[in-house]
Design an enzyme around this catalytic site. Structure first.
Site, PDB file in Angstrom:
ATOM      1  N   GLY A 185       0.804  -1.235   0.000  1.00 45.50           N
ATOM      2  CA  GLY A 185       0.000   0.000   0.000  1.00 45.50           C
ATOM      3  C   GLY A 185       0.827   1.270   0.000  1.00 45.50           C
ATOM      4  CE  LYS A 203       5.608  14.795  -0.946  1.00 43.92           C
ATOM      5  NZ  LYS A 203       5.907  13.358  -0.791  1.00 43.92           N
TER       6      LYS A 203
END
Ligand SMILES: NC(=O)c1ccc[n+]([C@@H]2O[C@H](COP(=O)([O-])OP(=O)(O)OC[C@H]3O[C@@H](n4cnc5c(N)ncnc54)[C@H](OP(=O)(O)O)[C@@H]3O)[C@@H](O)[C@H]2O)c1
Length: 427
Positions: A185, A203
């Site tokens: 995940g 970012k």
């Protein structure tokens, strides 16, 4: 006690985490801050999905959140550009404070949204947009406000770091490590935003805008992902005393900025070399504090919700009518450095013929690139094929690329050259 009503846009991984965190820590937050939090309305796409929130609060009508006069703060946790941008703009125009974790939105439209917010005298909190649970933006903008920041280097994409950690420690291929990250995940079905470096570039844009006070566009950065990193290079790097990490690097060189995102060889003793799995870390240098390092979980439901909640509290206590204590710049462009100077690791796949290292060394020398290490290895089971690995001293990348162009035309070359930069300094 001040009651603050939250209108939530999106209740997926982070939104669900926020609901859970408010439920779990409402009491302790109220005791510490005097702010009592209430999730008043939750906008989603599919109302039938099970969620950790009272079904009566769920709506599919954006106006139920954006036009509810009782809602104090709109928390945007939908992601992507649209409809998030439209919803955030409507919230600001309606004079509601906004908190968002959406780095893609801020990288694309941050300047415009902050200008509108200033005009309406409302606030935008965005701590969760970079490095999830690590309070790095507040540290740069508030805790270190008395510093000139000259450089920062970070591991800001947990998916890339997990994949490279697995390749390094479990000696597996990129494809196998990616499949494992997806099973756990930590990587999307379409992992390109992460593994091609664009998430890290967004970012870096936000970090560098705050750190260097310049309006930037990540489309102009040098951006490389990790697809081209092979097990062979990770092995060779380890033998030479390095580990390969995906880095986001920003430097203020005085008149210009250097901004880049790429995999790099880090000495095993470098502090970022020890940041493993999905963890993030940012090392920065301020002229007063010198070097500082921030490490923690850069994603995930509760770590990211922790950053969202801190923005909600900060805005609740210093909200409407106050000048924002920090925001992304709207203008002030600084030019980006046109060339790059670094040390390099190079690998040339070759047909094994006598004198091949000499041919490659000569071509590098022709362009002023000198060598600190050279070795040749054979490919297992293919006695006619091998790899020449070179460590190049500090040189201009433009010169090195010209040399690689010359080497690529040599008949002994059996495949494209691999170029990885070496990051040696503390910063
Ligand atoms: N996941 C992380 O670890 C992490 C870390 C840092 C930052 N972030 C950022 O946090 C934000 C949210 O990420 P996430 O992982 O929580 O996403 P997510 O799990 O995909 O959740 C998105 C939520 O938005 C809702 N939504 C999507 N489109 C919508 C629409 N058109 N109208 C109304 N609701 C809509 C979805 O509704 P349904 O539930 O009905 O589908 C879902 O509840 C993103 O900006 C992401 O970059 C995430």
């Amino acid at each position: 006690m001040k009651r603050v009503r939250i209108g939530l846009l999106g209740c997926g991984t982070v939104g669900g985490g926020l609901v859970e965190l408010v439920r779990r820590n409402r009491g302790v937050v109220a005791d510490r801050t005097g702010v009592e939090l209430e999730v008043r309305r939750v906008l989603v796409r599919d109302p039938a999905k099970p969620r950790p929130v009272d079904r009566a609060l769920v709506t599919t009508d954006p106006a139920a959140v954006l036009e509810d006069p009782e809602i104090d703060i709109v928390v945007e946790l939908i992601g992507g550009i649209e409809p998030a941008r439209t919803f955030v703009t409507r919230a600001i125009e309606g004079r509601k404070n906004v908190v968002t974790a959406n780095k893609a939105l801020l990288a694309a439209s941050g300047g415009d949204l902050f200008r509108r917010a200033a005009e309406r005298r409302v606030r935008i909190g965005f701590e969760a947009s970079v490095c999830g649970g690590i309070p790095i933006l507040r540290a740069i903008a508030a805790g270190l406000v008395g510093n000139r920041i000259s450089a920062l280097v970070g591991i800001v994409n947990g998916t890339c770091n997990l994949i490279l950690t697995k390749m390094s420690e479990e000696k597996c291929s990129f494809a196998a490590a990616l499949a494992e990250a997806q099973r756990l995940g930590f990587a999307e079905a379409d992992p390109s935003l992460d593994v091609d470096g664009r998430d890290a570039a967004q970012k870096l844009q936000i970090l560098a805008e705050l750190a260097f006070g310049a309006k930037l566009d990540h489309a102009e950065f040098l951006v490389e992902g990790i697809r081209q990193v092979e097990a062979e290079d990770i092995r060779a790097a380890a033998e030479l005393g390095y580990v390969i990490k995906h880095l986001a690097i920003g430097r203020d060189l005085g008149g210009e900025l250097e901004l880049r995102v790429h995999p790099a060889l880090l000495p095993v003793v470098h502090p970022l070399a020890h940041v493993r799995h999905e963890f993030n870390s940012v090392l920065l240098r301020g002229d007063a504090v010198d070097e500082m390092i921030f490490t923690g979980k850069g994603a995930g439901s509760l770590p990211t919700a922790s950053a969202v909640l801190s923005d909600i509290i900060e805005i609740s206590r210093n909200g409407h009518g106050h000048e924002p204590s920090w925001h992304l710049p709207e203008a002030v462009d600084k030019p980006l450095a046109a060339d790059l100077e670094s040390k390099y690791y190079l690998r040339f796949p070759i047909r094994d013929v006598p004198g091949v290292i000499g041919l490659i060394a000569t071509a590098l020398g022709n362009h002023g690139v000198s060598i600190s290490h050279a070795s040749a290895t054979l490919v297992e089971g293919r006695p006619d094929c091998g790899n020449v690995k070179i460590l190049a001293h500090r040189c201009l990348e433009s010169a090195l690329r010209r040399a690689i162009g010359e080497i690529s035309r040599l008949p002994v070359l059996a495949g494209p050259a691999v170029l990885l930069r070496i990051f040696e300094e503390g910063l």
